[in-house]
Each structure stands twice: as structure tokens, then as C-alpha cells.
Design an enzyme around this catalytic site. Structure first.
Site, PDB file in Angstrom:
ATOM      1  N   ASP A 129      -7.174 -10.335  -2.287  1.00 13.90           N
ATOM      2  CA  ASP A 129      -7.589 -10.153  -0.965  1.00 13.90           C
ATOM      3  C   ASP A 129      -7.952  -8.556  -0.661  1.00 13.90           C
ATOM      4  O   ASP A 129      -6.798  -7.718  -0.973  1.00 13.90           O
ATOM      5  CB  ASP A 129      -6.640 -10.807   0.075  1.00 13.90           C
ATOM      6  CG  ASP A 129      -6.583 -12.006   0.178  1.00 13.90           C
ATOM      7  OD1 ASP A 129      -7.466 -12.849   0.902  1.00 13.90           O
ATOM      8  OD2 ASP A 129      -5.898 -12.733  -0.451  1.00 13.90           O
ATOM      9  N   ASP A 170      -5.922  -7.253  -8.029  1.00 15.86           N
ATOM     10  CA  ASP A 170      -5.412  -7.929  -6.669  1.00 15.86           C
ATOM     11  C   ASP A 170      -6.622  -8.992  -6.295  1.00 15.86           C
ATOM     12  O   ASP A 170      -7.847  -8.846  -6.699  1.00 15.86           O
ATOM     13  CB  ASP A 170      -5.097  -6.840  -5.390  1.00 15.86           C
ATOM     14  CG  ASP A 170      -4.928  -7.393  -4.264  1.00 15.86           C
ATOM     15  OD1 ASP A 170      -4.174  -8.322  -4.086  1.00 15.86           O
ATOM     16  OD2 ASP A 170      -5.513  -6.991  -3.456  1.00 15.86           O
ATOM     17  N   ASP A 188      -5.379  -2.801  -3.301  1.00 16.12           N
ATOM     18  CA  ASP A 188      -5.794  -2.099  -2.234  1.00 16.12           C
ATOM     19  C   ASP A 188      -4.677  -2.090  -1.052  1.00 16.12           C
ATOM     20  O   ASP A 188      -4.787  -1.238  -0.011  1.00 16.12           O
ATOM     21  CB  ASP A 188      -6.888  -2.630  -1.347  1.00 16.12           C
ATOM     22  CG  ASP A 188      -6.339  -4.364  -0.734  1.00 16.12           C
ATOM     23  OD1 ASP A 188      -5.896  -4.985  -1.356  1.00 16.12           O
ATOM     24  OD2 ASP A 188      -6.576  -4.188   0.723  1.00 16.12           O
ATOM     25  N   SER A 189      -3.481  -2.514  -1.320  1.00 14.63           N
ATOM     26  CA  SER A 189      -2.526  -2.478  -0.119  1.00 14.63           C
ATOM     27  C   SER A 189      -0.911  -2.393  -0.861  1.00 14.63           C
ATOM     28  O   SER A 189      -0.762  -1.941  -2.120  1.00 14.63           O
ATOM     29  CB  SER A 189      -2.256  -3.940   0.386  1.00 14.63           C
ATOM     30  OG  SER A 189      -1.772  -3.620   1.712  1.00 14.63           O
ATOM     31  N   THR A 213      -1.864 -11.613  -7.207  1.00 11.14           N
ATOM     32  CA  THR A 213      -1.970 -11.796  -5.543  1.00 11.14           C
ATOM     33  C   THR A 213      -0.780 -12.303  -4.859  1.00 11.14           C
ATOM     34  O   THR A 213       0.099 -12.985  -5.582  1.00 11.14           O
ATOM     35  CB  THR A 213      -3.254 -12.984  -5.523  1.00 11.14           C
ATOM     36  OG1 THR A 213      -3.528 -13.184  -4.346  1.00 11.14           O
ATOM     37  CG2 THR A 213      -2.845 -14.321  -6.299  1.00 11.14           C
TER      38      THR A 213
END
Length: 296
Positions: free
Chosen positions: A9, A7, A232-233, A41
């Protein structure tokens, strides 16, 4: 491992929105060993490509949360679009609910001056200094994207003869966000993806990083058993579910960490480099052990 999906961001990019030298060198080292490294992304392809080029990296890119796949040679090998009538309905209703929105399309990321003003009004109305800084940072990030274009009105966007991939909605009003997500969840033929606690994105039902990772792996003749996903998300969950090894960043939400096989350092601590180097070193050790066994 033969493929690592990363990923951008909150993962590959630090909080300055840059790829650190440590991350660059780890990726290049992996590539030198024959490992395919893939960007996965929510950013538009042309935006992600520009960031990679600035860092001197030539990578396969899954963009727009899985709507597009491009090889490292720039060839588009997959495209999942939205119906224009769905885009028209979504942006009309987002406008009515006073959301800031962006349309991710073939030749640009489109919004209107009116929506930009609405987001800036949120900042002006904020009395919490920390939240005000968050809003200002978000504004800078959104308007700093490569390919971002402000137009006069919705008609100028919809009249463009190009493909539409997703609609991104952003607000720092928690009640507005909650009501908006509940409202658009009724459009069951679309998928809803979120990358932070202030946004959601609507796209074709088939659009996801996980589906794109599976498709690209198949095209590269790599089994998912030999893949790693780092993120991260919430928009990374679909690829965590597909990859053999899932890695959460140290800065990820606790519920994301709980879903993953392991956790690396934060994005400001070069967490991608840390886990990539671990993977490389384990592969080297395995090769040495296998070689010794064969020689015996």
C-alpha cells in the site's frame, strides 16, 4: 543486487489498489535476471497472495508486518504469534475507547458489526468534506480486504481455535488516536507499528518487516549487503535499516524520505518500476564492465 523487498500500500499498489502493468513487467524482468523479489506488507498473507495472483506474480511474501513469511511456493517458513490473553485485553480496551479494530489471525481478518458501526458513525459526525471522503475510502479499503470477516462479538473471535498475529486499530479522531497510542505503549512486551496517521498495530515484540527480511535473506543465502527495501511509511523503517539500499516512494512522508538513501517516483507514477529498472540497468552495466576487465 540479489533481493528487492517491496511494500504494497502506497508503494507497489497505486491509489486504486492495483499493481500497474509497468510495475508487473519490471518485477518479472528482475526475476528473469535471478533477482528475488519479496512483498513486505502489513496486509494478511491470503490478502497479499490474492493481489499478487491477480497480477500474475509469484513472489515470496512477508505479511502481517513481518509476523509471517511464505515462500513463492506458498510454504510458511516463519510465524510469530500473540498470546490470546494479550489480544483479549487489547480488544476489550479498544472497545472501551471506541476504536475500530481488526484481529489478524490464521484464517481471517476479524472485526465485529459493532466496531464497523462505530467507524461509520465517525463518518456521519464529520463535517469536513475532505476528511469525510478519507473516512469513506478507509472503510472501503478495510472491508474490501480478502479474508475480512465481521462477527457478532469479541467472544466469537477469541473462541476461534487459531493463531493470532496482530491487532490493528483505526480512528480519525486525532485525540483518541494519540491517547490510545500512549496507553498501549505501556505494554512493553509488544511492538507498536503505524502505517498511516490514523492507525496503529500491536504485535509480538519480535514482529517487524526488518526482522523478517533478515530471516528470509538468510534462508535464501543472500547477504543483506545485496538487498534493497522500497516503501513509503513508518512500518517500513525496520527494513530500511536492514537493507543495503533503502528507497522511499515519492508520496512518502518527508521524514521517511530523509531516512532513505534515495527517493523514487510516487506510487501513481510507477515508482517501483522506475527504481527496479534503474537497479537492473546498473547491474547490467556493472556486469559488462566486469566482463571487459576480465577479458583485458
Amino acid at each position: 543486487m540479489k533481493l528487492i523487498a517491496v511494500d504494497m500500500d502506497g508503494t507497489l499498489l497505486n491509489h486504486w489498489k492495483e499493481i500497474s502493468e509497468e510495475n508487473i513487467q519490471a518485477i518479472k524482468k528482475a526475476q528473469s535476471m535471478g533477482i528475488e523479489v519479496v512483498i513486505a506488507t502489513g496486509r494478511a498473507y491470503f490478502d497479499a497472495k490474492k493481489i499478487c495472483e491477480k497480477a500474475g506474480l509469484n513472489l515470496h511474501i512477508i505479511s502481517d508486518n513481518g509476523a509471517l513469511i511464505h515462500t513463492k511456493d506458498g510454504e510458511q517458513i516463519s510465524s510469530i504469534t500473540m498470546e490470546k490473553k494479550d489480544v483479549q485485553r487489547i480488544i476489550t480496551e479498544l472497545e472501551e475507547q471506541n476504536f475500530y479494530y481488526e484481529i489478524f489471525a490464521e484464517r481471517g481478518i476479524y472485526s465485529t458489526y459493532n466496531r464497523k458501526n462505530a467507524l461509520e458513525e465517525e463518518a456521519k459526525d464529520c463535517t469536513d468534506n475532505l476528511k469525510f471522503e478519507m473516512i469513506q475510502t478507509a472503510i472501503a479499503i478495510q472491508f474490501g480486504q480478502n479474508g475480512h470477516k465481521l462477527l457478532e462479538n469479541n467472544e466469537a473471535i477469541l473462541d476461534a481455535e487459531e493463531k493470532f498475529y496482530s491487532v490493528f486499530a483505526l480512528t480519525f479522531d486525532e485525540e483518541r488516536l494519540r491517547d490510545g497510542m500512549k496507553h498501549f505503549a505501556q505494554m512493553e512486551h509488544l511492538s507498536m507499528i503505524s502505517s498511516a496517521n490514523n492507525n496503529f498495530e500491536l504485535a509480538n515484540k519480535l514482529t517487524s518487516k526488518g526482522n523478517a527480511l533478515e530471516k528470509l535473506s538468510r534462508m535464501l543465502n543472500i547477504s543483506l549487503d545485496h538487498t534493497v527495501a522500497i516503501g513509503d511509511s513508518y512500518n517500513d523503517i525496520s527494513m530500511f535499516e536492514k537493507a543495503n539500499l533503502s528507497v522511499a516512494m515519492g508520496n512518502a512522508h518527508n521524514d521517511i524520505k530523509a531516512l532513505c538513501d534515495t527517493v523514487t517516483l510516487t506510487n501513481d507514477e510507477n515508482g517501483v518500476a522506475y527504481i527496479v529498472n534503474q537497479i537492473i540497468n546498473k547491474d547490467i552495466l556493472h556486469q559488462i564492465q566486469f566482463s571487459n576487465i576480465s577479458l583485458a
